[in-house]
Enzyme design. Structure first.
Site, PDB file in Angstrom:
ATOM      1  CE  LYS A  92      42.851 -52.309  27.228  1.00  0.00           C
ATOM      2  NZ  LYS A  92      43.013 -53.435  26.287  1.00  0.00           N
ATOM      3  CD  GLU A 114      38.783 -59.384  27.513  1.00  0.00           C
ATOM      4  OE1 GLU A 114      39.490 -58.453  27.056  1.00  0.00           O
ATOM      5  OE2 GLU A 114      37.640 -59.646  27.072  1.00  0.00           O
ATOM      6  CB  SER A 382      48.242 -47.038  25.849  1.00  0.00           C
ATOM      7  OG  SER A 382      49.077 -47.724  26.762  1.00  0.00           O
TER       8      SER A 382
END
Length: 400
Positions: A92, A114, A382
Site C-alpha cells: 500500500k 478509507e 502483498s
C-alpha cells in the site's frame, strides 16, 4: 497484447471505469487529472518518488524461492515477491507515497483515506506524518474490531480514525463516507484512494504507482532463474497489488496471469467477495463502472471474507477489462483454503502472510502439484500477517 493501452481519454478500460460522481466533485477530479498528467511528465516527480521508495520504504523488495513449501507440495517451484517487507508491511505504501507527493504538489494540507484491513490506513497515516499533513482515516466498525493493531498504529502516527457504523460496517461503507467527506471539503483535502478503483483518474494513477512491483519482479526473476515465471498470481479485492504485478507482464504472453478473489464461504453461497468469478453483472459504485455484486434491483449485496482487505463487492475496472479480453484469468479461494495457505507458509517458510495474500498463496498451493518441477509460480505476497493474528487466533479458538 503487445499493443495493450488503457484507459482511454475518458477513463474507460473497455466498458469499465469512467467518472460517475456528484457534480460537485467533477472540478476536483479534473484538477487531480491535470495535476497527475503534469506530474507524470515531470522527471523530478518520479525521481523523488523512487528516492522515497528506496530510502524510506526499503525497495526493491526481494523475490524469494519458497523452496521448502515447494518441496512439500511437489510440482512447480513457488517464488514470492516480498511486498510484506516494505515499511508499513504491505504494498500500500507504494501508492500512498505517490499520492502524497501529488497532494503536496497541489498544495493540499489534509489527506483522507478509507481502509479495510488497515494497511492502507497505516500507509496513509505514515505518509501524512512524513509530509506534515493532517490525516483522517475512515474504517468500518466491524473492520476496526478485527484489525485493532492497525487502528492503534494509525493513531500512533497521528491520524484520526473515523468509525463507520452504516451499512455492512466494512470497506464499502468506509469508502462511501470518505467520498462524502471529500465532497464537503474538496478545497483543502486530498483523497488518497487505496486501490485501483474509484473514479478516473484513480485506477490509472494507482496502477502506475504500483507498477514498481511488476517492473522489479521482471528484472529480479530474469536474474534469479534466467527467465520469467510461468504464472504470476496475486489476490484481488479492489486490485492494486494485482494490477501492479500484472500490468508490466501484460505484453509477456508466455506468462499466465491469475487473480484470486475472496471466495468466502463459497461462490455458490451469498457469503463471498468474488464479483468476476461469480459472474456478477456490471454496475456503478464509488464513482466507477465495473463488475459488481448486486441484486436484480441493482442494490449492492453484502460480502464476506475472512480477510478485511478483500471484503468488497466490486473490483477495479482494469481487472474487469483484462477478464473480458482474456488476458488475466480470475479464480476464487475460500476462507478455509486461505487459512490453510496461511498455516503452510508459517510452518514451512517462517513467513506470516496477510490473510489477503494468503488467497494468492492458496491458488499456488492448489495448483503447484499439478505442474512440472521445472515450472515456476510467482506469488505477490502483498502484505504481512501481524495485523491478522487476532482474527486467526479467534478462528482457532485461542485466547490472546
Amino acid at each position: 497484447m503487445k499493443n495493450y493501452h488503457a484507459p482511454d481519454e475518458k477513463g474507460f478500460f473497455g466498458e469499465h471505469g469512467g467518472l460517475y460522481v456528484a457534480e460537485t466533485l467533477i472540478p476536483a477530479l479534473q484538477e487531480l487529472a491535470d495535476a497527475y498528467k503534469a506530474a507524470k511528465n515531470a522527471p523530478s516527480f518520479w525521481e523523488e518518488f523512487h528516492r522515497d521508495l528506496k530510502h524510506y520504504v526499503g525497495r526493491p523488495s526481494p523475490v524469494y524461492h519458497a523452496a521448502r513449501l515447494s518441496e512439500h507440495l511437489g510440482g512447480a517451484q513457488i517464488w514470492l515477491k516480498r511486498e510484506d517487507l516494505n515499511h508499513t508491511g504491505a504494498h500500500k505504501v507504494n501508492n500512498t507515497i505517490g499520492q502524497a507527493l501529488l497532494a503536496r504538489r497541489m498544495g493540499k494540507k489534509r489527506v483522507i483515506a478509507e481502509t479495510g484491513a488497515g494497511q492502507h490506513g497505516v500507509a496513509s497515516a505514515t505518509v501524512a506524518a512524513r509530509f506534515g499533513m493532517t490525516c483522517d482515516v475512515y474504517m468500518g466498525a466491524d473492520d476496526i474490531q478485527r484489525q485493532m493493531p492497525n487502528v492503534f498504529r494509525m493513531k500512533l502516527l497521528g491520524a484520526n480514525v473515523v468509525s463507520v457504523d452504516s451499512g455492512s460496517r466494512t470497506l464499502k461503507d468506509a469508502m462511501n463516507e470518505a467520498m462524502r467527506e471529500w465532497v464537503a471539503r474538496v478545497d483543502d483535502t486530498f483523497y488518497i484512494i487505496g486501490t485501483a478503483a474509484g473514479p478516473a483518474p484513480y485506477p490509472e494513477m494507482v496502477r502506475d504507482f504500483q507498477c514498481v512491483i511488476g517492473n522489479e519482479a521482471k528484472a529480479q526473476m530474469q536474474e534469479a532463474i534466467g527467465r520469467q515465471p510461468d504464472v504470476a498470481v496475486a489476490c484481488v479485492g479492489g486490485g492494486s497489488n494485482a494490477i501492479g504485478l500484472f500490468h508490466p507482464y501484460i505484453g509477456e504472453e508466455n506468462v499466465r496471469l491469475v487473480g484470486v478473489e475472496a471466495g468466502g464461504l463459497g461462490v455458490d453461497t451469498p457469503d463471498h467477495a468474488a464479483p468476476i468469478t461469480s459472474k456478477a453483472p456490471i454496475g456503478v459504485l464509488h464513482g466507477f463502472r465495473s463488475y459488481l455484486m448486486q441484486d436484480e434491483n441493482g442494490q449492492v449485496l453484502g460480502t464476506h471474507s475472512v480477510s478485511a482487505g478483500l471484503d468488497y463487492p466490486g473490483i477495479g475496472p482494469e481487472h474487469s477489462h483484462l477478464a473480458d479480453i482474456g488476458r488475466v484469468e480470475y479464480h476464487a479461494a475460500n476462507d478455509d483454503a486461505a487459512l490453510e495457505a496461511f498455516d503452510l507458509l508459517c510452518r514451512f517458510e517462517g513467513i506470516i502472510p496477510a490473510l489477503e495474500s494468503s488467497h494468492a498463496v492458496a491458488w499456488a498451493v492448489a495448483n503447484a502439484p499439478k505442474m512440472g518441477k521445472d515450472q515456476v509460480i510467482l506469488v505477490n505476497l502483498s502484505g504481512r500477517g501481524d495485523k491478522d493474528i487476532n482474527t486467526v487466533a479467534k478462528l482457532k479458538g485461542i485466547e490472546l
